[in-house]
Design an enzyme around this catalytic site. Structure first.
Site, PDB file in Angstrom:
ATOM      1  N   ARG A  94       9.390  12.538  14.325  1.00  0.00           N
ATOM      2  CA  ARG A  94       8.790  11.341  14.463  1.00  0.00           C
ATOM      3  C   ARG A  94       9.522  10.296  13.963  1.00  0.00           C
ATOM      4  O   ARG A  94      10.024  10.237  12.853  1.00  0.00           O
ATOM      5  CB  ARG A  94       7.429  11.366  13.933  1.00  0.00           C
ATOM      6  CG  ARG A  94       6.317  12.390  14.165  1.00  0.00           C
ATOM      7  CD  ARG A  94       5.918  12.573  15.422  1.00  0.00           C
ATOM      8  NE  ARG A  94       5.125  11.528  15.777  1.00  0.00           N
ATOM      9  CZ  ARG A  94       3.666  11.507  15.454  1.00  0.00           C
ATOM     10  NH1 ARG A  94       3.188  12.574  15.120  1.00  0.00           N
ATOM     11  NH2 ARG A  94       2.937  10.795  15.763  1.00  0.00           N
ATOM     12  N   LYS A 131     -10.713  11.564  15.095  1.00  0.00           N
ATOM     13  CA  LYS A 131     -10.110  10.621  16.041  1.00  0.00           C
ATOM     14  C   LYS A 131     -11.091  10.888  17.459  1.00  0.00           C
ATOM     15  O   LYS A 131     -10.834  10.478  18.391  1.00  0.00           O
ATOM     16  CB  LYS A 131      -8.872  10.803  16.509  1.00  0.00           C
ATOM     17  CG  LYS A 131      -7.783  10.451  15.228  1.00  0.00           C
ATOM     18  CD  LYS A 131      -6.634  10.244  15.663  1.00  0.00           C
ATOM     19  CE  LYS A 131      -5.443  11.302  15.390  1.00  0.00           C
ATOM     20  NZ  LYS A 131      -4.132  11.242  15.616  1.00  0.00           N
ATOM     21  N   PRO A 190      -3.962   5.962  19.765  1.00  0.00           N
ATOM     22  CA  PRO A 190      -4.992   5.462  18.911  1.00  0.00           C
ATOM     23  C   PRO A 190      -5.277   6.315  17.565  1.00  0.00           C
ATOM     24  O   PRO A 190      -5.115   7.750  17.822  1.00  0.00           O
ATOM     25  CB  PRO A 190      -6.329   5.558  20.087  1.00  0.00           C
ATOM     26  CG  PRO A 190      -5.662   5.870  21.342  1.00  0.00           C
ATOM     27  CD  PRO A 190      -4.323   6.399  21.084  1.00  0.00           C
ATOM     28  N   GLU A 191      -5.117   5.884  16.478  1.00  0.00           N
ATOM     29  CA  GLU A 191      -5.715   6.678  15.243  1.00  0.00           C
ATOM     30  C   GLU A 191      -6.880   6.014  14.752  1.00  0.00           C
ATOM     31  O   GLU A 191      -7.722   5.495  15.469  1.00  0.00           O
ATOM     32  CB  GLU A 191      -4.300   6.086  14.324  1.00  0.00           C
ATOM     33  CG  GLU A 191      -3.051   6.609  14.670  1.00  0.00           C
ATOM     34  CD  GLU A 191      -1.809   6.452  13.666  1.00  0.00           C
ATOM     35  OE1 GLU A 191      -2.284   6.217  12.662  1.00  0.00           O
ATOM     36  OE2 GLU A 191      -0.670   5.787  14.246  1.00  0.00           O
TER      37      GLU A 191
END
Ligand SMILES: [Zn+2]
Length: 287
Positions: free
Chosen positions: A277, A59, A2-3
């Site tokens: 990434r 977040k 989740p961002e």
């Protein structure tokens, strides 16, 4: 993972349901998910908490308690908030149980509210965390990190962003992922923002020209707000406050689309690695 848009969607869902409710019972199944304070203080502090509002710090989801005045003459205690970080796979689910139900697997905390609804924190991979305290107290004790400006609440202006970029030599995507520079951006939206600004994710910050920085500063809130409007992006675990999937996946221009045609020029999108990434970009449109 989740961002910001996913967390904001959960916050909005809980914000419609939790304010002015109080917590009547607390089941803490995995005390090691509590980062602050101790287990017993956490449970004692949560029980009886009257919820004022639901907010967000980067977040982190903040379920804020009302200020408590024990006696009118006594100074009011600082407002305690339950902070929840969803980690890689966490969910915070509000539900009205229709009778006794088995606990969902990987539920680490379940609270019951005075209207009979429940709020459960479920996190299979356990990279999330729970903390209880005032925001100041948790920042002071380094339970909460110091974060850069929020792309929704206070996005940096082009001038501010450019001044900061000029000081840094790392690739622009890694700058976007650094929570101390800008809060809430992860791998999905970093790729989307770079594409929206037509800047290569590999470009070193200090080489960004002023007019490119104007595009970048505009892209940050544009991409994030579009994702918030769609309820975020669901790949695997992410769900909103009542268990629905996010719909932004259909609007992604680059993330998860390596090899597929660029929405702009039609050439296949490229894939590379940056700071470990996966990174998807258009080699023609992004310079
Ligand atoms: Zn292209």
């Amino acid at each position: 993972m989740p961002e910001l848009p996913e967390v904001q969607t959960v916050v909005a869902g809980l914000g419609r349901r939790l304010p002015s409710r109080s917590i009547v019972s607390v089941e803490l199944l995995r005390p090691d998910m509590v980062r602050y304070p101790g287990k017993n203080q956490f449970i004692a502090g949560l029980k009886g908490l009257v919820i004022a509002y639901v907010g967000r710090y980067g977040k982190y989801i903040e379920i804020a308690g009302r200020e408590q005045r024990v006696m009118s003459a006594a100074p009011s205690r600082p407002q305690a908030s339950l902070f929840v970080h969803l980690g890689m796979s966490g969910k915070l689910i509000w539900a009205v149980p229709k009778g006794p139900a088995a606990l969902e697997k990987h539920t680490h905390l379940k609270v019951t509210l005075d209207d009979g609804a429940t709020l459960s924190f479920v996190d299979p991979r356990r990279f999330g965390m729970l903390a209880l305290g005032s925001r100041e107290e948790l920042l002071e004790s380094a339970v909460l990190p110091r974060l850069g400006p929020d792309p929704v609440v206070s996005p940096p202006s082009a001038g501010e962003l450019w001044a900061d970029l000029m000081q840094r030599r790392r690739p622009v995507k890694l700058y976007l992922l650094d929570q101390t520079r800008i809060a809430g951006i992860g791998n999905i939206y970093a790729d989307e923002i770079c594409f929206d600004a037509r800047i290569s994710p590999f470009r070193l910050c200090a080489t960004i020209r002023r007019k490119e920085c104007v595009r970048l500063a505009a892209a940050i809130p544009r991409v994030i707000l579009a994702a918030v409007a769609a309820g975020g992006t669901t790949f695997r675990d992410y769900r909103d406050a009542v268990g629905n999937r996010g719909q932004f996946g259909q609007q992604l221009a680059v993330y998860g689309r390596a090899g597929e045609p660029c929405v702009d020029c039609g050439l296949p999108l490229s894939f590379g690695r940056l700071g470990g990434r996966g990174t998807t970009f258009c080699g023609k449109c992004q310079r």
